[in-house]
Write an enzyme that holds these catalytic residues in place. Structure first.
Site, PDB file in Angstrom:
ATOM      1  N   HIS A   7       0.839  -1.189   0.000  1.00 64.58           N
ATOM      2  CA  HIS A   7       0.000   0.000   0.000  1.00 64.58           C
ATOM      3  C   HIS A   7       0.881   1.249   0.000  1.00 64.58           C
ATOM      4  CE1 HIS A   7      -3.752  -2.212   1.810  1.00 64.58           C
ATOM      5  NE2 HIS A   7      -3.294  -2.757   0.694  1.00 64.58           N
ATOM      6  N   GLU A  56     -19.893   0.444 -22.863  1.00 64.50           N
ATOM      7  CA  GLU A  56     -19.795   0.768 -24.285  1.00 64.50           C
ATOM      8  C   GLU A  56     -20.737  -0.187 -25.000  1.00 64.50           C
ATOM      9  OE1 GLU A  56     -16.182   1.580 -26.297  1.00 64.50           O
ATOM     10  OE2 GLU A  56     -15.109   2.126 -24.451  1.00 64.50           O
ATOM     11  N   CYS A 105      -5.057   1.177   6.651  1.00 65.17           N
ATOM     12  CA  CYS A 105      -5.798  -0.052   6.956  1.00 65.17           C
ATOM     13  C   CYS A 105      -5.333  -0.646   8.278  1.00 65.17           C
ATOM     14  CB  CYS A 105      -5.664  -1.054   5.820  1.00 65.17           C
ATOM     15  SG  CYS A 105      -3.987  -1.685   5.576  1.00 65.17           S
ATOM     16  N   ARG A 149     -11.548   3.558 -20.418  1.00 63.45           N
ATOM     17  CA  ARG A 149     -11.610   2.096 -20.290  1.00 63.45           C
ATOM     18  C   ARG A 149     -10.557   1.615 -19.303  1.00 63.45           C
ATOM     19  NH1 ARG A 149     -11.547  -0.569 -26.393  1.00 63.45           N
ATOM     20  NH2 ARG A 149     -13.558   0.243 -27.134  1.00 63.45           N
ATOM     21  N   GLU A 160       1.399   3.640   2.090  1.00 65.11           N
ATOM     22  CA  GLU A 160       2.191   3.914   3.284  1.00 65.11           C
ATOM     23  C   GLU A 160       3.481   3.104   3.289  1.00 65.11           C
ATOM     24  OE1 GLU A 160      -2.221   4.147   4.548  1.00 65.11           O
ATOM     25  OE2 GLU A 160      -0.972   3.062   3.116  1.00 65.11           O
TER      26      GLU A 160
END
Length: 366
Positions: A50, A294, A78, A187, A52
């Protein structure tokens, strides 16, 4: 200093825009008491470190101690063991004195518990700077965690009079190369591209990301009520998840499609059609944050009619076509008050075309 460091952390978070699905896009900056930046980073692929931890390793690589430093992060650290260990523990062990976080994590496994753990360890916690920008960057993650459904964004390329194809079905190309490249960027940021069987049978598209660099391909989702997807369709791409939602049971065809690598899900709704709302709920369970639509005017119309579209990205070409297919078939409505009420988020020139990003009014109030 707080404002500039949070801004820098948000810039770091943008670096993970195409990378972290299904995890949120998070950036982190570590700052010394004298204002020096000690480390920076953003969240990596799912299963990777992550923000951090990336910033912590960056500081260590430069020989910096984080004891007494302030951590600026764009989402609550987290506090649970998921694909990686708790970031809170790493911050505590590093000797961080203060954490400035943009917004609380909506994941029920975190949801304030990260802040509680940091405060229990004697770390000062400030929450709020950059909250709107962080939430917007992670609108799909917040949608999945709070509404239990992905954020649905519909892309349309049309002439100025709203036509997406000629009467004979031809639609290549209404908009310019610049607009098409930008469409591929949208996309790329999604978790899944959604289309209908009509588009598959008429155009045999790949619907992958080709015009921009991307570290991953989004999943592909096909609404195919009668399981008509050809076994030799171009949409079978190695390494990309393909989900086909059907209404009518055909176990022989299901087995053949799954032998090609697809996942077939039966979700019958009314009239022999796929239950689209149930499909989106199922995609959320499969950790899909953002769905990029789409499709043709029929599926577009069904999604709009059922109130399942949150946002539109519309490319308008400086052309008038007259008769042809429109953006979406739904209605008719009898009063203007029944119209889908939108608010424009942005309007930009892309080469000769105009791009409009519009959101269903109030849809993001969750």
């Amino acid at each position: 200093m707080t404002s500039s460091n949070i801004k820098s952390a948000l810039e770091q978070a943008k670096g993970s825009l195409l990378l972290t699905s299904p995890n949120p896009r998070v950036g982190a900056i570590y700052s010394a008491a004298d204002g020096r930046i000690l480390g920076r980073g953003h969240t990596q692929r799912a299963g990777g470190p992550h923000a951090e931890i990336v910033a912590l390793r960056d500081a260590q690589a430069h020989g910096h101690s984080l004891r007494g430093a302030t951590a600026y992060v764009t989402l609550e650290p987290c506090s649970h063991h998921g694909r990686t260990g708790p970031c809170c523990d790493a911050l505590i062990a590093a000797g961080i004195k203060k954490v400035v976080a943009s917004i609380a994590d909506p994941n029920p496994l975190v949801a304030g518990q990260g802040f509680e753990r940091l405060r229990a360890a004697g770390i000062e916690v400030e929450v709020g700077p950059g909250a709107e920008e962080s939430r917007e960057l992670n609108i799909g993650f917040f949608s999945r965690m709070i509404r239990k459904t992905p954020w649905v964004r519909m892309k349309v390329a049309a002439s100025l009079d709203g036509k997406t194809a000629l009467d004979n079905g031809k639609s290549q190309w209404i908009t310019s190369d610049t607009a098409r490249t930008d469409g591929h960027a949208w996309r790329a940021r999604s978790c899944a591209v959604l289309t209908g069987i009509g588009t598959v049978l008429e155009d045999n598209p790949r619907l992958d990301v080709r015009l921009v660099d991307t570290p991953r391909q989004p999943h592909l989702v096909v609404v195919d009520s009668r399981l008509e997807t050809p076994l030799d369709a171009h949409l079978f791409i190695a390494g990309r998840a393909l989900y086909i939602y059907a209404a009518e049971q055909n176990d022989a065809k299901k087995a053949a499609l799954e032998a090609r690598g697809a996942t077939v899900v039966y979700l019958p709704g009314s009239g022999g059609k796929v239950d689209l709302a149930a499909m989106l709920s199922d995609l959320a369970l499969r950790e899909v944050n953002e769905v990029h639509v789409e499709a043709g005017h029929k599926l577009n119309g069904s999604l709009i009619r059922e109130g399942l579209v949150d946002e539109f990205v519309v490319y308008l070409a400086p052309k008038l076509i007259g008769q042809g297919s429109g953006m979406a078939s739904f209605g008719p409505i009898t009063e203007l008050s029944q119209a889908v009420d939108l608010e424009f988020l942005s309007t930009d020139r892309l080469g000769p075309d105009l791009r409009i990003v519009a959101r269903v009014r109030g849809r993001d109030l969750f």
